[in-house]
Design an enzyme around this catalytic site. Structure first.
Site: not given
Length: 520
Positions: A43, A210
Site C-alpha cells: 500500500d 479499496e
C-alpha cells in the site's frame, strides 16, 4: 487498451537505502527496474514536497509503525525514519495499514488505518511541521461498525476538503462502499454528511474495492482503486480507475478495467498513489508480489507509468525491452556491524512486543522475553533466495531455560530458528504458537566464546540452517543436509523477516556480533 505494468525485478542496498538494481531515474530515461521499494512495502503512498518525493507504506504488525522514505527520482529511496518510531497512538493497538502521506502549506499529514482498542478498524491522522517528523497524532476520524480503512484527502471542485475512505464491508461478506465526507481544515474531524461515490459492482472486482487514490486532471477527478483479493498466494488483486466531473459524482468506471493486472513477473498489482514526475510524466506507485518470491518477501513497491489517452483515460505503458539486461538480483549484501549508537532504521519488531535492546562495543545486546517465541528483531527479506548469518557471543553462558540465535520470523506464532542455550544447539519451529524441536546437539566446547549461525533460503520457503565454530566448516543439525519447508511462516498480509531472537527470563541478555543478509 493494454493492461500491463513495468517489468523487472529488484535488489537491495546496505544501511538504510532501498535501491533497485540497474535503476535509472524516471526523468532521465524511459526504463527503470522494479521493485523500486524491494521488500515488504504494501500500500505505498507518495507525495512531492519541494524537490523531493516522500513515501510511506503499510507496516501492519511490525514496528516501528509506517516507514518514511525519501527520493529525488522515484527509484532511489532512503529510509529516514518512521511516523511512530517509538510510541504508538494511544487509541490503536495493531494492523497499521495504508498510510497516505500528503502535504499542504507547511504541514505534512499522514492519514492511516489501524485497529481501535476494543473496537474495529478506523482511519486516523497525524501531522508534522516537516515530512521527517516528529508527528503528532490526532486520533481516529471515522470508525464504522464494519471497519473503516484507506483514508485519502481530496478537495472538490469548489475547494472543499473531503476525506475519502472505504467501508470494510467485505469483512462481513457485505459490499464495500467508497465514501466521501467533508473534513475540517485542521484535518481533525469530519463535518457534514457522507456521500457514497461507488462500490464493488463489476465482476472483476469480486468482493471489494479499496485503496482509492485521487487526482484531478483536465475535466475529471480520477479515482485509481484496487479490487478483489489483496493478499496471499491465491490473491486476485488488480487495479481499476473511475472518473467524475464532480467529486461527489456521478462516477463512471473505465470499461477497460482492470487497467493493471498480473504479468508473468508481478502478481496481484494494486493499492497505490498517483504522482506526476518533475519531468511531467505520470506514475502509479503501487504494490505487487514478485512471482519468484510471492508472499515470502511480501508485497513490494512497484512503479508503473501511464499516459492520458485520447478518451481521457489513463493508459499504462510498457516497452518490450523493459527487463534490465543485467542480473537484477546481483546486489551487494546488507551488513550490520552494530557499531553505531542506535539500531539501524531497517530493524523491526512485533508491534505489540517491542524488545529491550542496546548497542555496545560492536555488539547487539538483546534482553530475552519468556513468551511468544521470545524477544524478536527482524529485517525485510528481499528475494526468494538468500543467506543470513550472525554470530552469537558466549553461548555457553546462556543458562538452561533460555536460548538465543538466528530466526525466520513470520509472526510471534510462527517462526523457524537455530539457537543456543543451556549447553545445547537446537533447531526448532514454532507453528501456530506450538513450539517443537526438530534437531538438537550438545554445544561443542569450541563454541564457548562464539558460535556462527547461518540460514540459507531457496525458492522462498526452503530453509537450511547450519552452525560453525570458525566460519569455515558448517554443520547442518538435520541429517543429510536436510531442508525445512517454511511455507507456513508468512501471515496473510506480511512477508517473512529474518533476524535474531532471545527466549527466556528477562534477566538473560544475549549478545550478537554482525548480521549479514546476502540475496541472490
Amino acid at each position: 487498451m493494454p493492461s500491463t505494468q513495468v517489468s523487472g525485478t529488484g535488489s537491495k542496498e546496505s544501511a538504510t537505502t532501498v535501491r533497485p538494481a540497474a535503476a535509472t531515474a524516471p526523468g532521465a530515461a524511459a526504463l527503470f527496474a522494479n521493485p523500486v521499494l524491494p521488500g515488504d512495502f504494501p500500500d505505498p503512498s507518495v507525495t512531492k514536497i519541494g524537490d523531493t518525493y516522500w513515501a510511506s507504506a503499510t507496516s501492519s504488525n511490525w514496528g516501528p509503525a509506517f516507514p518514511l522514505l525519501k527520493s529525488k527520482n522515484l527509484t532511489d529511496w532512503q529510509l529516514v525514519g518512521h511516523v511512530f518510531p517509538d510510541k504508538l497512538p494511544a487509541w490503536a493497538d495493531y494492523y497499521f495499514w495504508a498510510p497516505e502521506i500528503t502535504q499542504e502549506g507547511n504541514k505534512t499529514y499522514v492519514f492511516y488505518a489501524a485497529h481501535k482498542k476494543g473496537g474495529n478498524l478506523a482511519v486516523g491522522v497525524a501531522s508534522a511541521d516537516r515530512p521527517e517528523g516528529p508527528y503528532r497524532d490526532h486520533g481516529p476520524l471515522v470508525g464504522q461498525p464494519d471497519g473503516s480503512i484507506d483514508g485519502f484527502p481530496m478537495r472538490d471542485e469548489k475547494g472543499q476538503l473531503y476525506l475519502i475512505w472505504k467501508e470494510d464491508g467485505n469483512s462481513i461478506n457485505q459490499p464495500t462502499p467508497i465514501w466521501a465526507q467533508p473534513l475540517n481544515e485542521t484535518r481533525t474531524a469530519l463535518t457534514g454528511e457522507k456521500t457514497e461515490l461507488f462500490r464493488n459492482t463489476a465482476p472483476w472486482e469480486g468482493n471489494l474495492v479499496e485503496g482509492v487514490s485521487m487526482v484531478r486532471h483536465g475535466d475529471y477527478f480520477y479515482a485509481f482503486y484496487a479490487a478483489n483479493g489483496c493478499c496471499g498466494h491465491n490473491c486476485t488483486y488488480g487495479t481499476g480507475v473511475a472518473r467524475a466531473k464532480s467529486l461527489l459524482g456521478p462516477w463512471e468506471k473505465n470499461p477497460a478495467n482492470p487497467i493493471i493486472k498480473a504479468t508473468a513477473a508481478w502478481r496481484c498489482p494494486g493499492h497505490g498513489t498517483v504522482t506526476q514526475g518533475f519531468d511531467g510524466r505520470w506514475f502509479l506507485l503501487h504494490h505487487a508480489y514478485a512471482a519468484e518470491s510471492f508472499e515470502n518477501v511480501g508485497r513490494q513497491g512497484v512503479l508503473s507509468e501511464f499516459v492520458w489517452n485520447a478518451d481521457k483515460w489513463p493508459e499504462f505503458t510498457v516497452s518490450s525491452t523493459a527487463t534490465p539486461a543485467a542480473n537484477p538480483l546481483s546486489t551487494r549484501p546488507v551488513v550490520d556491524e552494530f557499531t553505531g549508537s542506535a539500531l539501524g532504521l531497517d530493524w523491526q519488531w512485533p508491534i505489540e512486543d517491542k524488545p529491550q535492546f542496546a548497542l555496545r562495543g560492536g555488539q547487539l545486546r538483546l534482553t530475552a522475553h519468556p513468551d511468544k517465541g521470545g524477544a524478536a528483531l527482524g529485517r525485510h527479506t528481499l528475494t526468494a533466495t538468500y543467506t543470513a548469518t550472525t554470530t552469537l557471543l558466549a553461548p555457553a553462558t546462556l543458562p538452561a531455560g533460555s536460548t538465543a540465535g538466528l530466526a525466520a520470523h513470520g509472526d510471534p506464532k510462527n517462526m523457524l530458528a537455530l539457537t543456543a542455550g543451556g549447553g545445547k544447539l537446537q533447531l526448532w519451529e514454532r507453528r501456530e504458537g506450538k513450539q517443537r524441536v526438530l534437531a538438537e546437539t550438545t554445544l561443542p566446547a569450541t563454541t564457548s566464546k562464539a558460535v556462527q549461525l547461518r540460514m540459507q533460503v531457496s525458492g522462498g520457503n526452503s530453509y537450511r540452517f547450519a552452525w560453525s565454530a570458525d566460519g569455515q566448516t558448517w554443520t547442518n543439525p538435520l541429517a543429510n543436509d536436510g531442508a525445512i519447508n517454511g511455507q507456513f511462516l508468512p501471515p496473510w498480509d506480511r512477508g517473512v523477516r529474518v533476524g535474531v531472537l532471545a527466549e527466556g527470563p528477562t534477566s538473560v541478555t544475549a549478545a550478537f556480533e554482525r548480521f549479514a543478509l546476502n540475496s541472490q
